[in-house]
Design an enzyme around this catalytic site. Structure first.
Site, PDB file in Angstrom:
ATOM      1  N   TYR A  95       0.833  -1.214   0.000  1.00  0.00           N
ATOM      2  CA  TYR A  95       0.000   0.000   0.000  1.00  0.00           C
ATOM      3  C   TYR A  95       0.867   1.263   0.000  1.00  0.00           C
ATOM      4  O   TYR A  95       0.443   2.305   0.476  1.00  0.00           O
ATOM      5  CB  TYR A  95      -0.924   0.024   1.216  1.00  0.00           C
ATOM      6  CG  TYR A  95      -1.994  -1.064   1.228  1.00  0.00           C
ATOM      7  CD1 TYR A  95      -3.037  -1.063   0.301  1.00  0.00           C
ATOM      8  CD2 TYR A  95      -1.951  -2.075   2.179  1.00  0.00           C
ATOM      9  CE1 TYR A  95      -4.002  -2.054   0.325  1.00  0.00           C
ATOM     10  CE2 TYR A  95      -2.924  -3.070   2.218  1.00  0.00           C
ATOM     11  CZ  TYR A  95      -3.952  -3.057   1.286  1.00  0.00           C
ATOM     12  OH  TYR A  95      -4.905  -4.034   1.324  1.00  0.00           O
ATOM     13  N   ASP A 154      -0.375  -9.630   9.313  1.00  0.00           N
ATOM     14  CA  ASP A 154       0.582 -10.656   8.912  1.00  0.00           C
ATOM     15  C   ASP A 154       2.032 -10.193   9.047  1.00  0.00           C
ATOM     16  O   ASP A 154       2.842 -10.925   9.570  1.00  0.00           O
ATOM     17  CB  ASP A 154       0.278 -11.163   7.494  1.00  0.00           C
ATOM     18  CG  ASP A 154      -0.790 -12.260   7.526  1.00  0.00           C
ATOM     19  OD1 ASP A 154      -0.854 -12.978   8.539  1.00  0.00           O
ATOM     20  OD2 ASP A 154      -1.545 -12.394   6.553  1.00  0.00           O
ATOM     21  N   HIS A 392       4.035  -6.682  -4.483  1.00  0.00           N
ATOM     22  CA  HIS A 392       2.703  -6.669  -5.080  1.00  0.00           C
ATOM     23  C   HIS A 392       1.955  -5.448  -4.567  1.00  0.00           C
ATOM     24  O   HIS A 392       2.369  -4.830  -3.592  1.00  0.00           O
ATOM     25  CB  HIS A 392       1.941  -7.945  -4.691  1.00  0.00           C
ATOM     26  CG  HIS A 392       1.926  -8.200  -3.217  1.00  0.00           C
ATOM     27  ND1 HIS A 392       2.868  -8.988  -2.596  1.00  0.00           N
ATOM     28  CD2 HIS A 392       1.130  -7.732  -2.234  1.00  0.00           C
ATOM     29  CE1 HIS A 392       2.635  -8.995  -1.293  1.00  0.00           C
ATOM     30  NE2 HIS A 392       1.593  -8.239  -1.040  1.00  0.00           N
ATOM     31  N   TYR A 476     -11.080  -0.721   0.571  1.00  0.00           N
ATOM     32  CA  TYR A 476     -10.984  -0.221   1.947  1.00  0.00           C
ATOM     33  C   TYR A 476      -9.713   0.585   2.137  1.00  0.00           C
ATOM     34  O   TYR A 476      -9.588   1.338   3.116  1.00  0.00           O
ATOM     35  CB  TYR A 476     -11.069  -1.379   2.950  1.00  0.00           C
ATOM     36  CG  TYR A 476      -9.757  -1.949   3.466  1.00  0.00           C
ATOM     37  CD1 TYR A 476      -9.087  -2.941   2.759  1.00  0.00           C
ATOM     38  CD2 TYR A 476      -9.198  -1.520   4.667  1.00  0.00           C
ATOM     39  CE1 TYR A 476      -7.899  -3.473   3.237  1.00  0.00           C
ATOM     40  CE2 TYR A 476      -8.011  -2.054   5.151  1.00  0.00           C
ATOM     41  CZ  TYR A 476      -7.358  -3.022   4.430  1.00  0.00           C
ATOM     42  OH  TYR A 476      -6.170  -3.540   4.902  1.00  0.00           O
ATOM     43  N   ARG A 477      -8.793   0.476   1.204  1.00  0.00           N
ATOM     44  CA  ARG A 477      -7.460   1.050   1.367  1.00  0.00           C
ATOM     45  C   ARG A 477      -6.742   0.843   0.041  1.00  0.00           C
ATOM     46  O   ARG A 477      -7.030  -0.118  -0.665  1.00  0.00           O
ATOM     47  CB  ARG A 477      -6.800   0.219   2.467  1.00  0.00           C
ATOM     48  CG  ARG A 477      -5.382   0.504   2.817  1.00  0.00           C
ATOM     49  CD  ARG A 477      -4.996  -0.472   3.936  1.00  0.00           C
ATOM     50  NE  ARG A 477      -3.640  -0.292   4.372  1.00  0.00           N
ATOM     51  CZ  ARG A 477      -3.015  -1.115   5.208  1.00  0.00           C
ATOM     52  NH1 ARG A 477      -3.638  -2.176   5.689  1.00  0.00           N
ATOM     53  NH2 ARG A 477      -1.782  -0.886   5.577  1.00  0.00           N
TER      54      ARG A 477
HETATM   55  C1  FAD Z   1       2.677  -9.901   2.439  1.00  0.00           C
HETATM   56  C2  FAD Z   1       1.899  -8.768   3.067  1.00  0.00           C
HETATM   57  C3  FAD Z   1       0.887  -9.043   3.991  1.00  0.00           C
HETATM   58  C4  FAD Z   1       0.173  -7.998   4.578  1.00  0.00           C
HETATM   59  N1  FAD Z   1      -0.787  -8.311   5.501  1.00  0.00           N
HETATM   60  C5  FAD Z   1      -1.457  -7.314   6.123  1.00  0.00           C
HETATM   61  C6  FAD Z   1      -2.418  -7.611   7.129  1.00  0.00           C
HETATM   62  O1  FAD Z   1      -2.641  -8.780   7.479  1.00  0.00           O
HETATM   63  N2  FAD Z   1      -3.098  -6.579   7.694  1.00  0.00           N
HETATM   64  C7  FAD Z   1      -2.830  -5.284   7.364  1.00  0.00           C
HETATM   65  O2  FAD Z   1      -3.439  -4.388   7.935  1.00  0.00           O
HETATM   66  N3  FAD Z   1      -1.919  -4.982   6.429  1.00  0.00           N
HETATM   67  C8  FAD Z   1      -1.208  -5.945   5.807  1.00  0.00           C
HETATM   68  N4  FAD Z   1      -0.259  -5.613   4.870  1.00  0.00           N
HETATM   69  C9  FAD Z   1      -0.058  -4.187   4.504  1.00  0.00           C
HETATM   70  C10 FAD Z   1       1.050  -3.443   5.293  1.00  0.00           C
HETATM   71  O3  FAD Z   1       2.302  -4.033   5.027  1.00  0.00           O
HETATM   72  C11 FAD Z   1       0.818  -3.367   6.783  1.00  0.00           C
HETATM   73  O4  FAD Z   1      -0.444  -2.801   7.036  1.00  0.00           O
HETATM   74  C12 FAD Z   1       1.862  -2.541   7.543  1.00  0.00           C
HETATM   75  O5  FAD Z   1       1.660  -2.688   8.940  1.00  0.00           O
HETATM   76  C13 FAD Z   1       1.813  -1.047   7.209  1.00  0.00           C
HETATM   77  O6  FAD Z   1       3.061  -0.475   7.404  1.00  0.00           O
HETATM   78  P1  FAD Z   1       3.490   0.289   8.747  1.00  0.00           P
HETATM   79  O7  FAD Z   1       2.846  -0.392   9.878  1.00  0.00           O
HETATM   80  O8  FAD Z   1       4.967   0.387   8.725  1.00  0.00           O
HETATM   81  O9  FAD Z   1       2.814   1.709   8.585  1.00  0.00           O
HETATM   82  P2  FAD Z   1       3.466   3.047   8.070  1.00  0.00           P
HETATM   83  O10 FAD Z   1       4.068   2.813   6.747  1.00  0.00           O
HETATM   84  O11 FAD Z   1       4.315   3.640   9.106  1.00  0.00           O
HETATM   85  O12 FAD Z   1       2.147   3.920   7.955  1.00  0.00           O
HETATM   86  C14 FAD Z   1       1.202   3.773   6.938  1.00  0.00           C
HETATM   87  C15 FAD Z   1       0.697   5.130   6.488  1.00  0.00           C
HETATM   88  O13 FAD Z   1      -0.083   5.717   7.530  1.00  0.00           O
HETATM   89  C16 FAD Z   1       0.225   7.097   7.672  1.00  0.00           C
HETATM   90  N5  FAD Z   1       0.866   7.303   8.974  1.00  0.00           N
HETATM   91  C17 FAD Z   1       1.629   6.402   9.625  1.00  0.00           C
HETATM   92  N6  FAD Z   1       2.036   6.894  10.786  1.00  0.00           N
HETATM   93  C18 FAD Z   1       1.537   8.126  10.894  1.00  0.00           C
HETATM   94  C19 FAD Z   1       1.620   9.118  11.906  1.00  0.00           C
HETATM   95  N7  FAD Z   1       2.291   8.873  13.036  1.00  0.00           N
HETATM   96  N8  FAD Z   1       0.997  10.284  11.704  1.00  0.00           N
HETATM   97  C20 FAD Z   1       0.302  10.503  10.554  1.00  0.00           C
HETATM   98  N9  FAD Z   1       0.191   9.593   9.569  1.00  0.00           N
HETATM   99  C21 FAD Z   1       0.800   8.407   9.734  1.00  0.00           C
HETATM  100  C22 FAD Z   1       1.184   7.455   6.575  1.00  0.00           C
HETATM  101  O14 FAD Z   1       0.460   8.022   5.518  1.00  0.00           O
HETATM  102  C23 FAD Z   1       1.796   6.123   6.188  1.00  0.00           C
HETATM  103  O15 FAD Z   1       2.176   6.067   4.835  1.00  0.00           O
HETATM  104  C24 FAD Z   1       0.456  -6.651   4.233  1.00  0.00           C
HETATM  105  C25 FAD Z   1       1.465  -6.393   3.306  1.00  0.00           C
HETATM  106  C26 FAD Z   1       2.183  -7.420   2.720  1.00  0.00           C
HETATM  107  C27 FAD Z   1       3.254  -7.077   1.744  1.00  0.00           C
END
Ligand code: FAD
Lengths: 528, 134
Positions: A95, A154, A392, A476-477
């Site tokens: 995403y 995950d 992906h 949803y996203r």
């Molecule tokens: C193989 C695979 C499986 C996955 N499975 C899941 C799953 O089961 N469930 C799921 O939810 N997702 C899943 N994902 C998607 C994603 O990888 C995860 O949601 C991951 O936790 C998001 O990255 P992050 O937690 O580092 O968030 P970040 O990258 O830190 O944040 C995401 C976005 O939120 C905003 N943001 C973050 N922090 C702040 C802040 N402090 N203030 C303001 N804005 C902010 C920003 O716009 C940022 O780009 C999957 C991805 C892959 C590749």
């Protein structure tokens, strides 16, 4: 192609240099990244725009260590009109990774703010900073012997806050699977450097910030998720008290039409609390028969292979006796609604798991609140795949949680795949029940370091967004490359919701410095 | 609960918990087994091993659900002389190669930013993964 943008759009080199200097004055020069090779690390490794002109690139990154430093950085950025893009752990792969939506933005990397500020076993709550990952929180709980579970997505390396900000989901109990929904209280730095606390956090001296979500007056937390109105520097979450026992069981239904009562009963049972874990609806024969197989074919295949047409796996967290009684009750309910339904008792554990048991679970660890990275096998090299992908992007529409809704949505996708045949889409959409009142599909579009392939993927993705929206199915996203496209589909009353988002944006961030373009919300000077 | 000892990868180091301590613990800590013990490592290699255990082992460890290990098992299945699927057991990795992969990624493995793995940590990690073997 360069892996970094030279300057933010509309900002001169001199002003940009001044900004970086002043940022360095706040966070220390070693926490400002402006060399191209360092900034390139903020590229989205799974970008569908990789190496193309439109790829979303940062111009620099700044990594503060405290909310005060975030405030100081925001003030400078606001004064000099430097676009900022906050990320927590920046592992939003699928995403958008850690790349900004607007090229040239300065990524505000909050990874260094990684303190667990408060955790209470008694209240089952935690207050964290953005850089705290699920691994970190799990480790902290284990090291302190707390009887608490986390609900993780995950990928365990993500941020508890970052994931919630993008409204991610997990797989334990309903109340915790919705990661934004299970938060309680926020601290947010606004574009002008002001800082607010929401809910009970607004009352000095209240010690109920992580217990009562709402406090007093208009509840604003929601507007900070999937948006660009503020920088979250602290957030509270409700955690699940560690249960004593686990049980799973699977219902097998043998006629195609059984999917309707199957899901109705499942919903009712979840909503009255008769099972407590994440329910999984599947169809072994759909996978074999492939997209678009007729009901009769599926039933014939099921008879021939001795498999059910549909399955529904339930999970129970609680005590042994309670789980037992609940499973018995659930079986009665399904048996009464679905003639010929059969039942299979599944895994059963006294908790906590032994390390040996946990290890044997592989990626299923998440059902026990144990973070891991096993899911990255998607698209990876294997016996069956000698062309590993470069990640992906997820296509993830919301659909009704009914049998009719599921069949209709599957039909939409099967027909879309047919219509989009030249793109070679393989869709076999199965429903995921992470959120309690709807399903989502999760379809991954593979990304390669191949511009032509990625261009085709983007075209197909955009067409699918449209086809789904025509059928009432909305994502949803989504990844930054598609945020405008998906935003366009939420169009009731001539895009009144977007216009409202824009009014809010102009009010809380008049210079439009925060996360421009996120979820299709652009500041005034960048609107088309 | 049994008296088995489990290895434990702490953020600051590693410890071994015996049965009594285990009994107080609410939650288990996989992975159960690390591929390489810490004996005989110098200080930099030891620090590098810690980075490996907190950052890389979730994909490159032994056991189930390890996408790094399973991908590399396939990648090198026909190589002679054999290249182990566990990168900790490899003797062909140079510091430069480790640094390249950590900063550039490979397939499903995304690169690491400096706020995640600093240059100093990367030097330790590279020292660990390229350590001379007896
Ligand atoms: C193989 C695979 C499986 C996955 N499975 C899941 C799953 O089961 N469930 C799921 O939810 N997702 C899943 N994902 C998607 C994603 O990888 C995860 O949601 C991951 O936790 C998001 O990255 P992050 O937690 O580092 O968030 P970040 O990258 O830190 O944040 C995401 C976005 O939120 C905003 N943001 C973050 N922090 C702040 C802040 N402090 N203030 C303001 N804005 C902010 C920003 O716009 C940022 O780009 C999957 C991805 C892959 C590749």
């Amino acid at each position: 192609m360069a892996g970094a943008a030279a300057t933010p759009p509309g900002v001169s080199e001199a002003v940009f240099a001044d900004a970086l200097n002043r940022f360095a004055g706040v966070v220390g020069a070693e926490n400002v990244y402006s060399e191209e090779e360092d900034v390139a690390l903020y590229r989205d490794a799974y970008s569908p725009l990789w190496d193309e002109r439109e790829e979303k690139l940062a111009s620099a990154a700044v990594a503060p260590a405290s909310a005060e430093e975030v405030q100081a950085v925001a003030r400078i950025a606001n004064e000099l009109r430097i676009p900022l893009y906050p990320v927590s752990t920046g592992r939003n792969l699928g995403y958008g990774g850690s790349a900004p939506v607007l090229s040239g933005s300065v990524v505000l990397d909050l990874k260094r703010m990684n303190r667990i500020l408060d955790i209470s076993e008694r209240d089952a709550t935690v207050l964290v900073e953005p850089g705290v990952s699920y691994f970190d929180l799990y480790r902290h709980i284990v090291d302190n012997g707390l009887k608490l579970w986390i609900d993780c997505p995950d990928p365990g390396w993500g941020s508890v806050i970052g994931n919630a900000m993008d409204r991610g989901g997990g797989v334990t109990t309903g109340a915790y699977r919705d990661h934004f929904g299970s938060h309680c209280g926020m601290e947010v730095v606004l574009a002008d450097g002001d800082i607010i606390r929401t809910g009970m956090g607004a009352m000095p001296g209240a010690n109920t910030w992580q217990q009562n979500r709402y406090g007093y007056g208009p509840w604003v937390d929601g507007i900070f998720s999937q948006s660009n109105y503020g920088i979250v520097t602290k957030m509270g979450f409700w955690l699940m008290p560690a249960p004593d026992a686990y049980l799973s069981g699977t219902i097998a239904a043998h006629r195609h039409q059984d999917v309707i009562p199957l899901i109705d009963v499942m919903n009712r049972l979840e909503n009255i609390g008769a099972f407590t874990g994440y329910p999984q609806v599947g169809s072994p024969v759909l996978f074999q028969a492939g997209a678009g197989a007729a009901p009769e074919e599926l039933e014939a295949q099921a008879r021939a292979s001795g498999q059910p047409v549909w399955t529904c796996r339930l999970q129970f967290y609680g005590g042994r006796k309670v789980n037992e009684a609940q499973w018995e009750y659930c079986q009665e309910q399904f048996a009464a609604a679905i003639p010929g339904a059969t039942f299979q008792r599944g895994e059963e554990y006294d908790l906590p798991l032994t390390p040996e048991q946990a290890e044997a679970l592989g990626t299923e660890k998440v059902s026990f609140g144990i973070p891991n990275l096993g899911r990255f096998s998607i698209g990876a090299r294997s016996e069956f795949n000698d062309m590993p992908t470069s990640g992906h992007v997820w296509f993830s529409p919301i659909l009704p949680r009914t049998g009719e809704g599921l069949l209709a949505a599957q039909k939409v996708l099967f027909e879309a795949a047919e219509q989009l045949k030249p793109y070679n889409l393989s869709v076999l959409p199965m429903p995921f029940a992470n959120w309690q009142r709807t399903f989502i599909f999760l379809i991954n579009f593979p990304i390669y370091r191949d511009k032509d392939a990625n261009r085709q993927t983007r075209e197909a993705f955009r067409k699918l967004v449209k086809i789904c929206a025509e059928n009432g199915l909305g994502e949803y996203r989504t990844a930054p490359a598609f945020m405008n496209d998906v935003g366009d589909t939420y169009s009731f009353n001539d895009h009144a919701l977007r216009r409202f988002h824009e009014r809010l944006k102009d009010a809380v961030d008049p210079n439009g410095i925060l996360s421009a373009g996120r979820y299709g919300v652009w500041p005034r000077h960048l609107r088309t | 609960m049994s008296m088995t000892k489990i290895a434990f990868a702490g953020a600051l180091g590693c410890a071994v918990l015996a049965g009594s301590a285990l009994a107080q613990q609410a939650l288990p800590i996989p992975p159960l087994q690390h591929a390489v013990p810490s004996d005989g490592l110098n200080a930099a290699q030891m620090r590098g091993q810690d980075v490996f255990r907190t950052t890389c082992e979730h994909c490159h460890g032994p056991g189930r659900g390890m996408p790094g290990t399973s991908s590399l098992a396939v990648k090198y299945q026909d190589t002679a002389p054999a290249i182990p699927a566990l990168i900790e057991e490899r003797t062909d990795l140079t510091p430069e190669l480790v640094e390249f992969f950590v900063r550039n990624g490979s397939g499903a493995m995304a690169p690491y930013r400096k706020t995640e793995v600093s240059d100093d940590q990367l030097a330790d990690l590279a020292a660990y993964l390229s350590r001379p073997r007896p």
